[in-house]
Design a protein around this motif. Structure first.
Motif, PDB file in Angstrom:
ATOM      1  N   GLY A  98      -7.422   5.395  -2.317  1.00  0.00           N
ATOM      2  CA  GLY A  98      -8.165   6.398  -1.560  1.00  0.00           C
ATOM      3  C   GLY A  98      -7.998   6.273  -0.063  1.00  0.00           C
ATOM      4  O   GLY A  98      -6.885   6.269   0.458  1.00  0.00           O
ATOM      5  N   ASN A  99      -9.118   6.169   0.658  1.00  0.00           N
ATOM      6  CA  ASN A  99      -9.069   6.109   2.119  1.00  0.00           C
ATOM      7  C   ASN A  99      -8.300   4.891   2.630  1.00  0.00           C
ATOM      8  O   ASN A  99      -7.702   4.949   3.710  1.00  0.00           O
ATOM      9  CB  ASN A  99     -10.483   6.106   2.699  1.00  0.00           C
ATOM     10  CG  ASN A  99     -11.159   7.459   2.596  1.00  0.00           C
ATOM     11  OD1 ASN A  99     -10.486   8.489   2.546  1.00  0.00           O
ATOM     12  ND2 ASN A  99     -12.483   7.467   2.557  1.00  0.00           N
ATOM     13  N   ASP A 130      -2.766  15.009 -10.364  1.00  0.00           N
ATOM     14  CA  ASP A 130      -4.194  14.820 -10.083  1.00  0.00           C
ATOM     15  C   ASP A 130      -4.464  15.183  -8.624  1.00  0.00           C
ATOM     16  O   ASP A 130      -4.253  14.372  -7.717  1.00  0.00           O
ATOM     17  CB  ASP A 130      -4.582  13.371 -10.363  1.00  0.00           C
ATOM     18  CG  ASP A 130      -6.074  13.110 -10.198  1.00  0.00           C
ATOM     19  OD1 ASP A 130      -6.793  13.995  -9.670  1.00  0.00           O
ATOM     20  OD2 ASP A 130      -6.519  12.008 -10.576  1.00  0.00           O
ATOM     21  N   ASP A 131      -4.958  16.379  -8.388  1.00  0.00           N
ATOM     22  CA  ASP A 131      -5.150  16.864  -7.017  1.00  0.00           C
ATOM     23  C   ASP A 131      -6.108  15.999  -6.209  1.00  0.00           C
ATOM     24  O   ASP A 131      -5.981  15.897  -4.985  1.00  0.00           O
ATOM     25  CB  ASP A 131      -5.666  18.309  -7.038  1.00  0.00           C
ATOM     26  CG  ASP A 131      -4.590  19.314  -7.391  1.00  0.00           C
ATOM     27  OD1 ASP A 131      -3.400  18.929  -7.360  1.00  0.00           O
ATOM     28  OD2 ASP A 131      -4.931  20.476  -7.687  1.00  0.00           O
ATOM     29  N   ARG A 132      -7.082  15.386  -6.860  1.00  0.00           N
ATOM     30  CA  ARG A 132      -8.051  14.567  -6.129  1.00  0.00           C
ATOM     31  C   ARG A 132      -7.356  13.402  -5.427  1.00  0.00           C
ATOM     32  O   ARG A 132      -7.773  12.994  -4.332  1.00  0.00           O
ATOM     33  CB  ARG A 132      -9.116  14.038  -7.081  1.00  0.00           C
ATOM     34  CG  ARG A 132     -10.016  15.101  -7.705  1.00  0.00           C
ATOM     35  CD  ARG A 132     -10.874  14.490  -8.783  1.00  0.00           C
ATOM     36  NE  ARG A 132     -10.062  13.892  -9.834  1.00  0.00           N
ATOM     37  CZ  ARG A 132     -10.549  13.185 -10.846  1.00  0.00           C
ATOM     38  NH1 ARG A 132     -11.854  12.936 -10.920  1.00  0.00           N
ATOM     39  NH2 ARG A 132      -9.739  12.689 -11.766  1.00  0.00           N
ATOM     40  N   VAL A 133      -6.322  12.882  -6.048  1.00  0.00           N
ATOM     41  CA  VAL A 133      -5.566  11.774  -5.471  1.00  0.00           C
ATOM     42  C   VAL A 133      -4.399  12.281  -4.638  1.00  0.00           C
ATOM     43  O   VAL A 133      -4.147  11.797  -3.531  1.00  0.00           O
ATOM     44  CB  VAL A 133      -5.053  10.836  -6.595  1.00  0.00           C
ATOM     45  CG1 VAL A 133      -4.114   9.771  -6.029  1.00  0.00           C
ATOM     46  CG2 VAL A 133      -6.219  10.189  -7.322  1.00  0.00           C
ATOM     47  N   LYS A 135      -3.560  15.396  -3.252  1.00  0.00           N
ATOM     48  CA  LYS A 135      -3.686  16.254  -2.061  1.00  0.00           C
ATOM     49  C   LYS A 135      -3.896  15.473  -0.775  1.00  0.00           C
ATOM     50  O   LYS A 135      -3.189  15.699   0.215  1.00  0.00           O
ATOM     51  CB  LYS A 135      -4.791  17.293  -2.281  1.00  0.00           C
ATOM     52  CG  LYS A 135      -4.348  18.473  -3.128  1.00  0.00           C
ATOM     53  CD  LYS A 135      -5.360  19.595  -3.085  1.00  0.00           C
ATOM     54  CE  LYS A 135      -4.829  20.840  -3.807  1.00  0.00           C
ATOM     55  NZ  LYS A 135      -5.777  21.971  -3.735  1.00  0.00           N
ATOM     56  N   PRO A 136      -4.850  14.535  -0.716  1.00  0.00           N
ATOM     57  CA  PRO A 136      -4.991  13.763   0.533  1.00  0.00           C
ATOM     58  C   PRO A 136      -3.794  12.863   0.801  1.00  0.00           C
ATOM     59  O   PRO A 136      -3.408  12.654   1.963  1.00  0.00           O
ATOM     60  CB  PRO A 136      -6.271  12.958   0.320  1.00  0.00           C
ATOM     61  CG  PRO A 136      -6.511  12.962  -1.149  1.00  0.00           C
ATOM     62  CD  PRO A 136      -5.936  14.226  -1.673  1.00  0.00           C
TER      63      PRO A 136
END
Length: 281
Positions: A98-99, A130-133, A135-136
């Motif tokens: 993530g971040n 998996d767009d949640r992972v 896209k960012p």
């Protein structure tokens, strides 16, 4: 100018303590055999000097652990700083972090990284759909002008250590969904160039390049000629996959082909220089 777009180096301490790192799935997949060679930056420079290679992209691997990504990234960045103009760092991240992964992308870009790779989603455990992972992750790459290099696998053919499930059928939807991302696919994209005659596939590959890493283990030498016909000479990047294969062996094979001077110059370094924003001397 000759640029090897696909080499791997590791910190000397990791090489000395190899067994400790076999708990990581990617490292174990690639280096569980004691015959699988590990090498450091100094050895690569010696190889480059002997083979006449001007620059090399130094790739990391798809570590599952964020901490191992950071630790090995530090070595690649240090090696590139120690050999300015010779080594070009591509670092690793674990997108599932993530971040932390986003911050590592920013940190490494500021320190001189030109790309991220060689990532292996199937081994690292993240889904390219998996767009949640994704896209960012992709957003950070585009924002920092970094190239993403992914391992790619053939859906047919012989088995070999490291062969996985990142085949053209998995890669193509990701490419189509991220047209602004500059993407390099290792090992000829698992054969993806051979689908480029399909109009929708050819159009989607406008920001995709293919490296030739490990060609002698995968294809007959004329794969260079066929791929140039299918995706264009400007989309092919010479890569050896050193230290798996010697750079001289790969260069000698390439130079035996009936490629034009223009195509050979593009493949050996011109395309990589353009992609990475380097001067092509």
């Amino acid at each position: 100018m000759i640029i090897d777009f696909h080499t791997h180096i590791f910190p000397p301490q990791l090489i000395a303590e190899r067994q400790k790192y076999l708990a990581d799935p990617c490292f174990r997949l690639l280096y569980s055999s004691p015959k699988a060679r590990l090498a450091a930056a100094d050895e690569l420079i010696s190889e480059m000097d002997a083979a006449g290679v001007d620059k090399a992209v130094i790739q990391n691997i798809g570590w599952t652990s964020h901490e191992l990504c950071v630790r090995t990234n530090d070595y690649l960045l240090e090696a590139a700083a120690r050999y300015p103009g010779r080594l070009i760092p591509f670092v690793a991240v674990q997108p599932l972090a993530g971040n932390q992964a986003i911050n590592e992308i920013k940190r490494c870009a500021a320190a001189g990284a030109r790309g991220i790779g060689e990532l292996r989603p199937d081994v690292q455990g993240f889904d390219l759909g998996d767009d949640r992972v994704i896209k960012p992750f992709v957003g950070a790459l585009v924002e920092n002008s970094l190239v993403l290099l992914l391992h790619a696998d053939e859906p047919v053919g012989h088995a070999y250590p490291g062969k996985g499930s990142l085949t053209p059928g998995v890669l193509y939807p990701f490419i189509a969904a991220n047209p602004d991302l500059k993407l390099a696919l290792a090992h000829w994209g698992g054969g993806l160039p051979f689908y480029a005659l399909m109009p929708e596939v050819g159009a989607a590959l406008k920001n995709t390049w293919f490296d030739s890493a490990a060609t002698p283990y995968l294809y007959r030498p004329e794969v260079y000629e066929r791929a140039a016909d299918l995706v264009g000479e400007t989309r092919i990047l010479f890569g050896s996959d050193w230290p798996l294969l010697g750079q001289r062996r790969c260069l000698d094979e390439l130079k035996t082909l009936n490629l034009s001077t223009q195509t050979l110059k593009a493949v050996l370094g011109g395309n990589a220089a353009a992609l990475l924003g380097l001067a092509n001397d």
